[in-house]
Design a protein around this motif. Structure first.
Motif, PDB file in Angstrom:
ATOM      1  N   ASP A   1       0.823  -1.199   0.000  1.00 46.73           N
ATOM      2  CA  ASP A   1       0.000   0.000   0.000  1.00 46.73           C
ATOM      3  C   ASP A   1       0.865   1.259   0.000  1.00 46.73           C
ATOM      4  O   ASP A   1       1.778   1.392   0.814  1.00 46.73           O
ATOM      5  CB  ASP A   1      -0.916  -0.008   1.233  1.00 46.73           C
ATOM      6  CG  ASP A   1      -2.168   0.789   0.999  1.00 46.73           C
ATOM      7  OD1 ASP A   1      -2.097   2.029   1.065  1.00 46.73           O
ATOM      8  OD2 ASP A   1      -3.211   0.173   0.716  1.00 46.73           O
ATOM      9  N   ALA A   2       0.560   2.164  -0.924  1.00 43.42           N
ATOM     10  CA  ALA A   2       1.195   3.494  -0.974  1.00 43.42           C
ATOM     11  C   ALA A   2       2.663   3.481  -1.384  1.00 43.42           C
ATOM     12  O   ALA A   2       3.334   4.509  -1.274  1.00 43.42           O
ATOM     13  CB  ALA A   2       1.024   4.251   0.346  1.00 43.42           C
TER      14      ALA A   2
ATOM     15  N   THR B   1      -7.867   3.481  -0.734  1.00 43.30           N
ATOM     16  CA  THR B   1      -7.325   2.133  -0.534  1.00 43.30           C
ATOM     17  C   THR B   1      -8.312   0.972  -0.758  1.00 43.30           C
ATOM     18  O   THR B   1      -8.043   0.116  -1.605  1.00 43.30           O
ATOM     19  CB  THR B   1      -6.692   2.072   0.876  1.00 43.30           C
ATOM     20  OG1 THR B   1      -5.608   3.011   0.895  1.00 43.30           O
ATOM     21  CG2 THR B   1      -6.205   0.691   1.256  1.00 43.30           C
TER      22      THR B   1
ATOM     23  N   TRP C   1      -7.834  -1.714  -4.053  1.00 39.60           N
ATOM     24  CA  TRP C   1      -7.387  -3.111  -3.866  1.00 39.60           C
ATOM     25  C   TRP C   1      -8.468  -4.104  -4.265  1.00 39.60           C
ATOM     26  O   TRP C   1      -8.165  -5.211  -4.741  1.00 39.60           O
ATOM     27  CB  TRP C   1      -6.919  -3.367  -2.429  1.00 39.60           C
ATOM     28  CG  TRP C   1      -5.601  -2.704  -2.154  1.00 39.60           C
ATOM     29  CD1 TRP C   1      -5.345  -1.739  -1.217  1.00 39.60           C
ATOM     30  CD2 TRP C   1      -4.362  -2.925  -2.841  1.00 39.60           C
ATOM     31  NE1 TRP C   1      -4.033  -1.347  -1.287  1.00 39.60           N
ATOM     32  CE2 TRP C   1      -3.400  -2.061  -2.271  1.00 39.60           C
ATOM     33  CE3 TRP C   1      -3.965  -3.759  -3.894  1.00 39.60           C
ATOM     34  CZ2 TRP C   1      -2.062  -2.011  -2.709  1.00 39.60           C
ATOM     35  CZ3 TRP C   1      -2.639  -3.714  -4.335  1.00 39.60           C
ATOM     36  CH2 TRP C   1      -1.712  -2.857  -3.750  1.00 39.60           C
TER      37      TRP C   1
ATOM     38  N   ASP D   1       1.986   2.933   3.738  1.00 39.27           N
ATOM     39  CA  ASP D   1       0.923   3.925   3.822  1.00 39.27           C
ATOM     40  C   ASP D   1       0.925   4.565   5.213  1.00 39.27           C
ATOM     41  O   ASP D   1       0.920   5.795   5.346  1.00 39.27           O
ATOM     42  CB  ASP D   1      -0.436   3.280   3.542  1.00 39.27           C
ATOM     43  CG  ASP D   1      -1.544   4.332   3.491  1.00 39.27           C
ATOM     44  OD1 ASP D   1      -1.759   4.919   2.420  1.00 39.27           O
ATOM     45  OD2 ASP D   1      -2.171   4.575   4.544  1.00 39.27           O
TER      46      ASP D   1
ATOM     47  N   ASP E   1      -1.450   0.820  -4.705  1.00 40.05           N
ATOM     48  CA  ASP E   1      -2.734   1.373  -5.117  1.00 40.05           C
ATOM     49  C   ASP E   1      -2.640   2.869  -5.397  1.00 40.05           C
ATOM     50  O   ASP E   1      -3.479   3.451  -6.066  1.00 40.05           O
ATOM     51  CB  ASP E   1      -3.792   1.105  -4.029  1.00 40.05           C
ATOM     52  CG  ASP E   1      -3.316   1.496  -2.624  1.00 40.05           C
ATOM     53  OD1 ASP E   1      -2.095   1.650  -2.400  1.00 40.05           O
ATOM     54  OD2 ASP E   1      -4.176   1.629  -1.726  1.00 40.05           O
ATOM     55  N   HIS E   2      -1.612   3.507  -4.850  1.00 48.99           N
ATOM     56  CA  HIS E   2      -1.364   4.955  -4.988  1.00 48.99           C
ATOM     57  C   HIS E   2      -0.033   5.205  -4.325  1.00 48.99           C
ATOM     58  O   HIS E   2       0.552   4.285  -3.728  1.00 48.99           O
ATOM     59  CB  HIS E   2      -2.470   5.773  -4.289  1.00 48.99           C
ATOM     60  CG  HIS E   2      -2.695   5.363  -2.863  1.00 48.99           C
ATOM     61  ND1 HIS E   2      -1.847   5.717  -1.837  1.00 48.99           N
ATOM     62  CD2 HIS E   2      -3.626   4.551  -2.297  1.00 48.99           C
ATOM     63  CE1 HIS E   2      -2.262   5.183  -0.712  1.00 48.99           C
ATOM     64  NE2 HIS E   2      -3.349   4.445  -0.957  1.00 48.99           N
TER      65      HIS E   2
ATOM     66  N   HIS F   1      -2.911  11.021  -0.611  1.00 52.49           N
ATOM     67  CA  HIS F   1      -2.499   9.975  -1.560  1.00 52.49           C
ATOM     68  C   HIS F   1      -2.105  10.595  -2.895  1.00 52.49           C
ATOM     69  O   HIS F   1      -2.863  11.361  -3.477  1.00 52.49           O
ATOM     70  CB  HIS F   1      -3.641   8.977  -1.769  1.00 52.49           C
ATOM     71  CG  HIS F   1      -3.911   8.146  -0.550  1.00 52.49           C
ATOM     72  ND1 HIS F   1      -5.007   7.320  -0.433  1.00 52.49           N
ATOM     73  CD2 HIS F   1      -3.213   8.004   0.607  1.00 52.49           C
ATOM     74  CE1 HIS F   1      -4.970   6.708   0.748  1.00 52.49           C
ATOM     75  NE2 HIS F   1      -3.894   7.120   1.393  1.00 52.49           N
TER      76      HIS F   1
HETATM   77 ZN   LIG Z   1      -3.755   2.706   0.085  1.00 50.33          ZN
END
Ligand SMILES: [Zn+2]
Length: 301
Positions: free
Chosen positions: A9-10, A44, A48, A188, A230-231, A249
């Motif tokens: 994530d992130a 998020t 996902w 994240d 995701d970002h 984000h």
């Molecule tokens: Zn995320």
């Protein structure tokens, strides 16, 4: 063979460059396209669930503005007013509701078919697909550090959770598993906490990079690894973020794989998985075959 999908994530394409982190650069790597649906920036659980299903929030049903994110009628009611809040504000609200009602927010689960609905596939902590308890732990840590938990305690707890998730992925390689997916929220949570603290953020990126390197050394010749985000995360020390609010984000989603290609966007991951599972497995029973095309080519009647 096992295909491992690490949902980092992130993980930010610009920060991989800025910190010059080779551990995240596998055979193929680069930015990928992501999307925003209920908010201005990628959110998020929405992204996902799309990675797992290949379809957008309007079809998979897990959205930041919808009712499926929240687990009880009171929270559903509250969500009508909170659909556009940031993740950290939403976390604070979630804790308030938890303390006053003794119940907590949950992330909805899609009822669509996912890439993990296949023989010998396993998945852990995937927003929109599994129960999300690990994700809630990471969210709680993110809120705790915002309210004064020490950096040492925050990083220790966050990276110990990360180590469990990577340890799970390493162990999976010793079992008869076709596809393994795990979501890791470390970058994240660290990105939100350290958007104005490049040294601390780099330290966490390097720890996660070391976990990736350990996992790569455990892969056999036939195994494949895809890591993706995701970002990214806007920070106050990148020129590209001069006009952005730190700790929001960013659009710099990233992917990296041990194969010769990465997905072009977050929508393309199930197709990428199909390609790389079928490439080495020869087991095509449960894969959605392009029967029309095969018929035209004369392979089937
Ligand atoms: Zn995320």
């Amino acid at each position: 063979m096992t295909v491992v999908v690490l949902a980092l994530d992130a993980l930010d394409a610009g920060l991989v460059e800025h910190f010059n982190l080779d551990e995240f650069r596998l055979e193929s790597s680069g930015p990928i396209e992501t999307f925003a649906y209920s908010k201005d920036d990628p959110y998020t659980p929405e992204v996902w669930t799309t990675v797992a299903t290949g379809v957008g929030p309007e079809e998979h049903g897990v959205t930041g503005a919808g009712t499926s994110e929240w687990g009880n009628p009171l929270l559903e009611f509250a969500s009508k007013f909170t659909g556009r809040l940031s993740e950290s504000t939403r976390g604070t609200l979630g804790r308030f509701i938890r303390n006053t009602t003794n119940q907590r927010e949950t992330i909805g689960r899609t009822d669509r078919q996912t890439a993990f609905d296949r023989d010998n596939a396993v998945v852990r902590n995937w927003p929109g697909v599994t129960d999300g308890r690990d994700l809630q732990q990471a969210w709680d840590l993110m809120n705790a550090v915002a309210e004064g938990m020490s950096k040492q305690e925050f990083e220790r707890k966050l990276l110990c959770l990360c180590a469990e998730q990577f340890g799970w992925a390493r162990e999976i390689l010793h079992h008869d598993v076709s596809l393994a997916g795990v979501h890791v929220h470390t970058l994240d949570a660290a990105g939100h906490a350290y958007a104005d603290d490049p040294e601390s953020l780099e330290r966490v990126y390097r720890r996660v990079g070391a976990f990736v390197a350990e996992l790569v050394t455990e892969l056999s010749e036939e195994d494949e690894l895809l890591l993706l985000s995701d970002h990214g995360m806007s920070v106050n020390f990148l020129d590209a973020d001069a006009d952005a609010d730190p700790a929001t984000h960013s659009w710099r989603a990233y992917a990296s794989a041990t194969t010769d290609e990465i997905p072009e966007s977050v929508y393309d991951v199930p197709a990428w998985i199909d390609r790389h599972l079928s490439a080495t497995d020869g087991d095509v029973d449960d894969i959605d075959m392009p029967t029309e095309r095969l018929r035209e080519l004369g392979y089937i009647e």
